[in-house]
Design a protein around this motif. Sequence first.
Motif, PDB file in Angstrom:
ATOM      1  N   ALA A 340       0.841  -1.202   0.000  1.00  0.00           N
ATOM      2  CA  ALA A 340       0.000   0.000   0.000  1.00  0.00           C
ATOM      3  C   ALA A 340       0.878   1.254   0.000  1.00  0.00           C
ATOM      4  CB  ALA A 340      -0.920  -0.013   1.218  1.00  0.00           C
ATOM      5  N   LYS A 341       0.597   2.174  -0.919  1.00  0.00           N
ATOM      6  CA  LYS A 341       1.368   3.418  -0.996  1.00  0.00           C
ATOM      7  C   LYS A 341       0.890   4.442   0.033  1.00  0.00           C
ATOM      8  CE  LYS A 341       2.499   2.869  -5.897  1.00  0.00           C
ATOM      9  NZ  LYS A 341       2.361   3.422  -7.265  1.00  0.00           N
ATOM     10  N   GLU A 342      -0.305   4.201   0.554  1.00  0.00           N
ATOM     11  CA  GLU A 342      -0.881   5.042   1.609  1.00  0.00           C
ATOM     12  C   GLU A 342      -1.886   4.194   2.359  1.00  0.00           C
ATOM     13  OE1 GLU A 342      -2.704   8.187  -0.556  1.00  0.00           O
ATOM     14  OE2 GLU A 342      -4.144   6.880  -1.559  1.00  0.00           O
ATOM     15  N   GLY A 377       0.756 -19.653  -4.721  1.00  0.00           N
ATOM     16  CA  GLY A 377      -0.554 -19.101  -4.379  1.00  0.00           C
ATOM     17  C   GLY A 377      -0.464 -17.661  -3.916  1.00  0.00           C
ATOM     18  N   LEU A 378      -1.477 -17.235  -3.164  1.00  0.00           N
ATOM     19  CA  LEU A 378      -1.593 -15.851  -2.699  1.00  0.00           C
ATOM     20  C   LEU A 378      -1.883 -15.830  -1.207  1.00  0.00           C
ATOM     21  CD1 LEU A 378      -4.394 -14.780  -5.226  1.00  0.00           C
ATOM     22  CD2 LEU A 378      -1.942 -14.850  -5.724  1.00  0.00           C
ATOM     23  N   VAL A 379      -1.448 -14.760  -0.552  1.00  0.00           N
ATOM     24  CA  VAL A 379      -1.876 -14.487   0.823  1.00  0.00           C
ATOM     25  C   VAL A 379      -2.356 -13.043   0.869  1.00  0.00           C
ATOM     26  CG1 VAL A 379      -1.221 -14.290   3.243  1.00  0.00           C
ATOM     27  CG2 VAL A 379      -0.339 -16.195   1.879  1.00  0.00           C
ATOM     28  N   LEU A 380      -3.613 -12.870   1.249  1.00  0.00           N
ATOM     29  CA  LEU A 380      -4.217 -11.541   1.317  1.00  0.00           C
ATOM     30  C   LEU A 380      -3.788 -10.821   2.591  1.00  0.00           C
ATOM     31  CD1 LEU A 380      -7.819 -12.628   0.273  1.00  0.00           C
ATOM     32  CD2 LEU A 380      -6.135 -11.475  -1.180  1.00  0.00           C
ATOM     33  N   GLY A 381      -3.742  -9.486   2.501  1.00  0.00           N
ATOM     34  CA  GLY A 381      -3.390  -8.680   3.668  1.00  0.00           C
ATOM     35  C   GLY A 381      -4.546  -8.457   4.623  1.00  0.00           C
ATOM     36  N   GLY A 382      -5.764  -8.830   4.200  1.00  0.00           N
ATOM     37  CA  GLY A 382      -6.949  -8.661   5.038  1.00  0.00           C
ATOM     38  C   GLY A 382      -8.186  -9.039   4.263  1.00  0.00           C
ATOM     39  N   LYS A 383      -9.343  -8.720   4.834  1.00  0.00           N
ATOM     40  CA  LYS A 383     -10.637  -8.995   4.223  1.00  0.00           C
ATOM     41  C   LYS A 383     -11.342  -7.672   3.935  1.00  0.00           C
ATOM     42  CE  LYS A 383     -11.997 -12.700   3.941  1.00  0.00           C
ATOM     43  NZ  LYS A 383     -12.649 -13.607   4.891  1.00  0.00           N
ATOM     44  N   VAL A 384     -12.440  -7.730   3.215  1.00  0.00           N
ATOM     45  CA  VAL A 384     -13.182  -6.514   2.868  1.00  0.00           C
ATOM     46  C   VAL A 384     -13.511  -5.729   4.142  1.00  0.00           C
ATOM     47  CG1 VAL A 384     -15.369  -5.626   1.976  1.00  0.00           C
ATOM     48  CG2 VAL A 384     -14.143  -7.413   0.722  1.00  0.00           C
ATOM     49  N   ASP A 389      -2.275  -0.512   6.277  1.00  0.00           N
ATOM     50  CA  ASP A 389      -1.433   0.656   6.548  1.00  0.00           C
ATOM     51  C   ASP A 389      -0.399   0.861   5.440  1.00  0.00           C
ATOM     52  OD1 ASP A 389      -2.706   1.245   8.958  1.00  0.00           O
ATOM     53  OD2 ASP A 389      -1.426  -0.146  10.069  1.00  0.00           O
ATOM     54  N   LYS A 390       0.083   2.081   5.321  1.00  0.00           N
ATOM     55  CA  LYS A 390       1.105   2.411   4.318  1.00  0.00           C
ATOM     56  C   LYS A 390       2.313   1.489   4.472  1.00  0.00           C
ATOM     57  CE  LYS A 390       3.999   6.198   2.628  1.00  0.00           C
ATOM     58  NZ  LYS A 390       4.387   7.617   2.815  1.00  0.00           N
TER      59      LYS A 390
END
Length: 434
Positions: A340-342, A377-384, A389-390
């Motif tokens: 995330a850039k911001e 595969g993939l690992v998400l940073g969170g859910k909807v 954080d930046k």
Amino acid sequence: MRMYDLIKKKRDGGVFSRQEIEFIVKGFTSGEIPDYQMAALAMAIYFQGMNIEETVNLTLAMVDSGVRLDLSSIPGIKVDKHSTGGVADTTTLVLAPLVASCGVPVAKLSGRGLGHTGGTIDKLESIPGLKVELSLEEFKENVKRYGIAIASQTEELTPADKKLYALRDVTATVDSIPLIASSIMSKKIAAGADAIVLDVKVGQGAFMKDLPSARKLAQVMVEIGRSVGRRTIAYITNMDQPLGLAIGNSLEVAEAIQVLRGEGSQDLINLCLELGSAMLVLGGKAKDKEEGKKKLKEALVSRKALEKFREFILAQGGEGRVVEDLNLLPQARFKESWLAKEEVYLAELPAERLGQVAMKLGAGREKKGEKIDLAVGLVLGGKVGDRIDKGKPIVTVYANDENRLKVALEELKACIKLSSTPLPPLPLILEEVS
């Protein structure tokens, strides 16, 4: 009886008798009824449907096409669980040892993944040495001795369903509620459990795209279970976003172990507590779901469930040290995160698209029998609704091919939607059908 007449009868909206359905299933299983006639009948059923009595009779005829697994020698009420399939749906790997650690025997026959949805058997094969091909006697002995066994579906159970599903898969007749319900429930009944808990996924990443269809499927399956003396309950759960944070075989095993340690995706934990509490009630180990959830939480905190998972792994020849050392699982050569850039919020995580990205990395298969890469595969940073954080990862890609990694990141940046303002989380459990 002639198959021609039965095809015509269903084409014109007729209702089959039990004897007619038994004739069809026996003839198709033996090869006397050719594929082209069965394909025509499947299409007639797709358009005309079947009433509940026909669906029950079809289910039982498919059960009787093979052997029934007799679990009566195993003490206690045996409870099975089935999910209609989704993305990052690691429920079985958490739920089975969690429930078994509370005294309810879990006898689970599972399948492999196809398309954008993962398969429990593929995930288990990420664990070094673990044996998923068990004879029926080995399967029963493990349930009796350890209270848990998870193995691949055997050719001896419901051969009619295997033949019919293969035909439906290539004739555009998969999404018929009576055919789906009879396929799922024939396998559950043949596997010998006393009670069944169903997780019916709904949403753009699920087979059932809308709530009315998911509700109808859940109601039909519950009615089939009840009609043959199996206590059955269904939950309709959201698959508009992945269930867990990890998508990919070894990554999902790692997340399951993290959940059993008390970490990991909160949605995955919450769903396991909901389904697991129902399994404890059906299994006679809790008077209600609140007591069931309390027992399950205690099993997580005490690490009794984690130890049951280790015991299960060892019983099936696997490397039990993976519960402490996740590096023993297959590891990808390349890893890169979209940062995330911001400060941003996750607004949309389209489950089907994300599952397809993982599949293109090699984590899934488009055709049965294709070799898959267990490490990617993939690992998400969170859910909807979650804040990123930046400088923190929105998603991390694990790959064994640098070109595939770059393509995956481009696709992820195109399909994951972000917001500068907070959003509410998506609901997880939509309805209970019992």
